[in-house]
Design an enzyme around this catalytic site. Structure first.
Site, mmCIF file in Angstrom:
data_model
loop_
_atom_site.group_PDB
_atom_site.id
_atom_site.type_symbol
_atom_site.label_atom_id
_atom_site.label_comp_id
_atom_site.label_asym_id
_atom_site.label_seq_id
_atom_site.Cartn_x
_atom_site.Cartn_y
_atom_site.Cartn_z
ATOM 1 N N ARG A 157 0.823 -1.220 0.000
ATOM 2 C CA ARG A 157 0.000 0.000 0.000
ATOM 3 C C ARG A 157 0.852 1.262 0.000
ATOM 4 O O ARG A 157 0.640 2.185 -0.798
ATOM 5 C CB ARG A 157 -0.891 0.007 1.257
ATOM 6 C CG ARG A 157 -1.985 -1.014 1.249
ATOM 7 C CD ARG A 157 -2.652 -1.053 2.608
ATOM 8 N NE ARG A 157 -1.783 -1.677 3.588
ATOM 9 C CZ ARG A 157 -1.991 -2.875 4.128
ATOM 10 N NH1 ARG A 157 -3.051 -3.565 3.822
ATOM 11 N NH2 ARG A 157 -1.130 -3.375 4.993
ATOM 12 N N HIS A 287 11.206 8.684 13.489
ATOM 13 C CA HIS A 287 10.094 7.759 13.230
ATOM 14 C C HIS A 287 8.739 8.487 13.277
ATOM 15 O O HIS A 287 7.903 8.214 14.144
ATOM 16 C CB HIS A 287 10.118 6.583 14.225
ATOM 17 C CG HIS A 287 9.385 5.371 13.721
ATOM 18 N ND1 HIS A 287 9.721 4.087 14.065
ATOM 19 C CD2 HIS A 287 8.321 5.253 12.878
ATOM 20 C CE1 HIS A 287 8.890 3.234 13.467
ATOM 21 N NE2 HIS A 287 8.033 3.930 12.745
HETATM 22 O O1 LIG Z 1 5.862 2.596 11.871
HETATM 23 C C1 LIG Z 1 4.708 2.790 12.064
HETATM 24 C C2 LIG Z 1 3.713 1.768 12.052
HETATM 25 O O2 LIG Z 1 4.056 0.584 11.930
HETATM 26 O O3 LIG Z 1 2.527 2.108 12.180
#
Ligand SMILES: O=CC(=O)O
Length: 322
Positions: A157, A287
């Site tokens: 996706r 992140h």
């Molecule tokens: O890294 C982020 C997630 O896996 O939602």
């Protein structure tokens, strides 16, 4: 009848918390940093459900203590923090949050790619610290996307949405590598399937969106970086574990590749004395791939809905099929 018990491992938005409270007895860790392991282990002993994050390791040790656990809802699309074989053997259901973070993560990946290739952070630092002497012909130059070849490793996706967003930048070719052919989706984008080595050899930009699993751990190792062009840029918004980080550091130091943009690394948070922080040709983000206000709110809501549905023996909106 007594209400099911759920433990939530972090402070979450009131909408998601209230939804749980309407249906369950809720206890939570309300710190802004991850729940300490001992606290987590203490709190799972009598719960029916666990609302967790990717910072919580759900392993055999924890599962042995969580004797009543029926469902784990992780507020993430990645699930490498869950020990799937142990979860499966206990018939515990898992809910996760695919789709609703796809756009946010694809947007962030493009932002990171541009920030790395056009040296935005370095340029901003220079402007603020007196390094901007005058407009100079070759100062702060980097490779452009127009006319380039971009390789996407993992064409799920998120990889596909990145591909769609690359087209308006007039890239010449989009290559992808994935276990199975995704002909329809690839045709829509004009992407070509190639093997891993070809992708590394031909791409000016290599974007990693593949999920972390035993077979993908450290696939970006010394040999892989050697196959890439010395002018190439490496972007990772998946998981740090798909990269041999020491090999990446060496590749950046020796200019085996030109630069890297990383939203994920090993470990997280990256220690301040990591050599990666010393490299001008490495852009590091903490992140934040899915960190839009809407995506995070909806991820928490979906996690609550997954848990409630499983506790009611109803179809979960997003069950991870184990
Ligand atoms: O890294 C982020 C997630 O896996 O939602």
């Amino acid at each position: 009848m007594s209400r099911p018990k759920v433990y939530v491992t972090r402070e979450i938005n009131p909408e998601a918390l209230n939804l749980l409270k309407e249906n369950c007895e809720v206890t939570s860790w309300t710190g802004s940093s991850p729940v300490p392991r001992a606290e987590l282990l203490k709190n799972v002993s009598d719960v029916d459900a666990l609302f967790c994050l990717l910072t919580d390791k759900i392993d055999k040790d924890l599962l042995d203590k969580a004797k009543k656990l029926k469902v784990i809802g992780t507020m993430s699309v990645g699930y490498d923090h869950l020990q799937i074989d142990e979860i499966k053997s206990r018939n515990i259901k898992v809910g996760y949050t695919p789709n609703i973070l796809t756009d946010a993560t694809a947007e962030l990946t493009i932002a990171l790619l541009l920030a790395t290739s056009r040296r935005l952070l370095e340029a901003n630092r220079e402007a603020r610290t007196g390094g901007w002497a005058a407009w100079s012909p070759f100062w702060m130059c980097g490779p452009g996307l127009s006319g380039s070849t971009v390789g996407i490793v993992g064409f799920g996706r998120i990889g596909q949405e990145i591909g769609k967003r690359l087209k308006p930048f007039k890239v010449k070719r989009i290559l992808y590598q994935s276990r199975s052919a995704k002909d329809d989706q690839a045709n829509e984008i004009g992407a070509e399937r190639v093997n891993f080595d070809e992708l590394l050899k031909q791409s000016d930009f290599v974007i990693v969106t593949i999920s972390l699993a035993p077979e993908t751990a450290n696939i970006f190792n010394e040999e892989a970086f050697k196959k890439m062009k010395p002018t190439s840029i490496f972007i990772n918004t998946s998981r740090g574990g798909v990269v041999d980080q020491d090999a990446l550091i060496k590749a950046l130091q020796n200019k085996t590749i030109w630069a890297a943009g990383l939203d994920v690394m090993t470990p997280e948070p990256l220690p301040l004395d990591s050599p990666l922080f010393k490299l001008e040709n490495c852009v590091i983000l903490p992140h934040i791939g899915s960190a839009t206000l809407d995506a995070r709110k909806n991820m928490a809501l979906l996690t609550s809905r997954n848990i409630i549905a499983a506790l009611k023996n109803e179809k979960m909106p997003e069950e991870l099929i184990l």
